[in-house]
Scaffold this motif. Structure first.
Motif, PDB file in Angstrom:
ATOM      1  N   UNK A 151       0.838  -1.203   0.000  1.00 56.07           N
ATOM      2  CA  UNK A 151       0.000   0.000   0.000  1.00 56.07           C
ATOM      3  C   UNK A 151       0.872   1.251   0.000  1.00 56.07           C
ATOM      4  N   UNK A 152       1.939   1.242   0.799  1.00 55.41           N
ATOM      5  CA  UNK A 152       2.841   2.402   0.846  1.00 55.41           C
ATOM      6  C   UNK A 152       3.476   2.647  -0.512  1.00 55.41           C
ATOM      7  N   UNK A 157       3.990   6.798  -0.619  1.00 54.82           N
ATOM      8  CA  UNK A 157       4.010   7.489   0.675  1.00 54.82           C
ATOM      9  C   UNK A 157       5.347   8.176   0.947  1.00 54.82           C
ATOM     10  N   UNK A 158       5.274   9.368   1.481  1.00 57.88           N
ATOM     11  CA  UNK A 158       6.430  10.149   1.899  1.00 57.88           C
ATOM     12  C   UNK A 158       7.024   9.531   3.164  1.00 57.88           C
ATOM     13  N   UNK A 159       8.356   9.578   3.274  1.00 58.15           N
ATOM     14  CA  UNK A 159       9.117   9.128   4.437  1.00 58.15           C
ATOM     15  C   UNK A 159       9.187   7.606   4.574  1.00 58.15           C
ATOM     16  N   UNK A 184       7.874   6.482  -9.190  1.00 59.00           N
ATOM     17  CA  UNK A 184       8.892   6.771  -8.180  1.00 59.00           C
ATOM     18  C   UNK A 184       9.490   5.519  -7.566  1.00 59.00           C
ATOM     19  N   UNK A 185       8.644   4.575  -7.134  1.00 58.31           N
ATOM     20  CA  UNK A 185       9.139   3.403  -6.414  1.00 58.31           C
ATOM     21  C   UNK A 185      10.000   2.505  -7.299  1.00 58.31           C
ATOM     22  N   UNK A 293       9.688  13.241  -3.803  1.00 64.88           N
ATOM     23  CA  UNK A 293       8.790  12.547  -2.883  1.00 64.88           C
ATOM     24  C   UNK A 293       8.170  13.504  -1.877  1.00 64.88           C
ATOM     25  N   UNK A 294       9.000  14.417  -1.355  1.00 66.11           N
ATOM     26  CA  UNK A 294       8.531  15.334  -0.307  1.00 66.11           C
ATOM     27  C   UNK A 294       7.682  16.472  -0.859  1.00 66.11           C
ATOM     28  N   UNK A 295       7.778  16.714  -2.160  1.00 67.39           N
ATOM     29  CA  UNK A 295       7.038  17.819  -2.736  1.00 67.39           C
ATOM     30  C   UNK A 295       7.691  19.165  -2.519  1.00 67.39           C
TER      31      UNK A 295
END
Length: 446
Positions: A151-152, A157-159, A184-185, A293-295
């Motif tokens: 799911x992440x 998901x960030x972090x 991204x992943x 990722x963090x924007x």
């Protein structure tokens, strides 16, 4: 996201191996694998990447590698990869944990990821779950319906950051990656699996102009202030204080080099050596991936996550290798690095507990060992012997015999036996075409 432990079974030559990534209860900031070719150093990095990604993304990421994973010495061996990950306390309040919404624990949970495959199956299967401080599995109604790691990764998901860099880490031609579909992943780890070129300096074109200029300034800090690029004295930032596109970053005269004469020369990144280009590429890619990722921008010393690097010494001169780990520790103090190397010059930047020596047992299986001695306190010859099993700096027979001849010929108190050996050595060297310019000193009586 930080790695705590890795267990691997039936992966190529690895029959059964458990590797700890904690030191004194905290994630070890550096772990470096050394060993001969063919002892699964790269395979361990890839196993970590797959465990951190989960089966769904992992099958997309490493299809060719997955087919080669099973131990061929066993019929239909079941490959298992089990990894335990943790998360930092500092960002716990901001981090999302899928399946624990509304049930967020007081401290970051750990995450256990398990993958399996075999020659018959040919794909990864697996699952993940959270663990509390005691090692017990956490449960909730939502966790009964989802896999937290998958799911992440599916939602980006960030972090939960993990990145990996293989040996093909080059600066892309400006805008050459602009048309690529970005996942991204996968993009953060594809280099480790011989995937497409890094985005790296092309992140400049993906950021808003102000972020792009800040990106250039942060790269200047990494390369110049933290000395990740030796002899680079400045990265020229133009255009209202920054860099606004990939071409001006890598194809214009932005990098100021100090010449042996003391003069300074401004050149483009694409004119620099492979060592400079590969370092610029993966550092720019890492910072760009974190910001993406963090924007938004994150200072170097606040970047967290797990970074995997194959052959960290690639293309680097020995004097550069010697200070590389120190510079990276200062520039990225909250990043956990797992790397491989063939270079003894990298090791003095490491503590003894940060070096894992891969060795082969009599049956061909790979095991790890560690030295109890600090590499920075050893001589070059001792490092070669303790970590690379090279017991002589004269590995060639001709060099060994020439070295022995010179020792005997310069000893004025050599014995009759020594003198006879010296004469035979000189004759052998001359027959082999090895120039022997040193004449023996006259003998004296002891």
């Amino acid at each position: 996201m930080y790695l705590h432990e890795l267990k691997v079974a039936n992966l190529k030559l690895i029959r059964d191996m458990t590797i700890p990534f904690l030191h004194e209860g905290k994630p070890r900031p550096w772990t470096v694998f050394v060993g001969e070719n063919g002892l699964c150093k790269t395979s361990l990095l890839r196993a970590i990447a797959l465990a951190a990604t989960g089966p769904e993304r992992g099958n997309q990421l490493g299809a060719a590698f997955i087919a080669t994973m099973p131990d061929k010495r066993q019929d239909d061996a079941l490959v298992t990869i089990e990894a335990t990950f943790g998360f930092s306390e500092s960002l716990h309040g901001q981090r999302t944990y899928p399946g624990l919404e509304g049930l967020k624990p007081a401290r970051p949970p750990r995450l256990s990821s398990r993958l399996t495959t075999s020659a018959r199956v040919g794909v990864l299967r697996g699952s993940s779950h959270y663990l509390d401080d005691s090692g017990a599995q956490l449960s909730s109604p939502a966790l009964a319906l989802i896999d937290p790691l998958q799911e992440a990764r599916a939602t980006g998901l960030h972090m939960w950051f993990v990145a990996g860099y293989g040996v093909s880490r080059n600066i892309p031609q400006p805008l050459s990656t602009s048309g690529r579909v970005y996942v991204a992943e996968l993009d953060r780890l594809q280099s480790l699996f011989d995937g497409p070129p890094l985005i790296a300096t092309d992140f400049v074109s993906r950021f808003e102009p102000e972020t792009a200029r800040t990106f250039g300034a942060e790269l200047r800090r990494a390369f110049v202030e933290h000395e990740l690029l030796p002899d680079v004295k400045d990265l020229l930032l133009m255009g209202r204080g920054g860099i606004s596109d990939p071409k001006t970053l890598v194809a214009a005269n932005r990098f100021t080099m100090k010449l042996p004469s003391g003069e300074e020369l401004r050149i483009p990144a694409l004119w620099m050596s492979h060592g400079y280009q590969s370092t610029i590429a993966w550092i720019a890619d890492l910072v760009g991936q974190v910001w993406s990722e963090a924007g938004g921008p994150i200072p170097l010393d606040e970047i967290e996550g797990l970074v995997l690097i194959d052959e960290i010494d690639l293309h680097l001169h020995p004097t550069w290798q010697r200070g590389l780990i120190r510079s990276l520790r200062h520039a990225l103090p909250r990043v956990q690095f797992v790397a491989t190397t063939h270079s003894p010059m990298v090791l003095p930047g490491l503590e003894s507990h940060e070096i894992f020596i891969l060795e082969q047992e009599d049956d061909g299986s790979v095991r790890w060992n560690q030295s109890t001695q600090q590499p920075r306190l050893l001589t070059g010859g001792e490092i070669y012997e303790r970590f690379f099993d090279i017991r002589s700096v004269y590995p060639d027979e001709h060099a060994q015999k020439l070295h022995r001849y010179l020792r005997l010929a310069s000893d004025e108190y050599r014995s009759d036996d020594d003198d006879g050996e010296m004469v035979k050595l000189r004759a052998w060297l001359q027959d082999e075409g090895v120039p022997v310019a040193y004449e023996p000193v006259p003998r004296r009586q002891a």
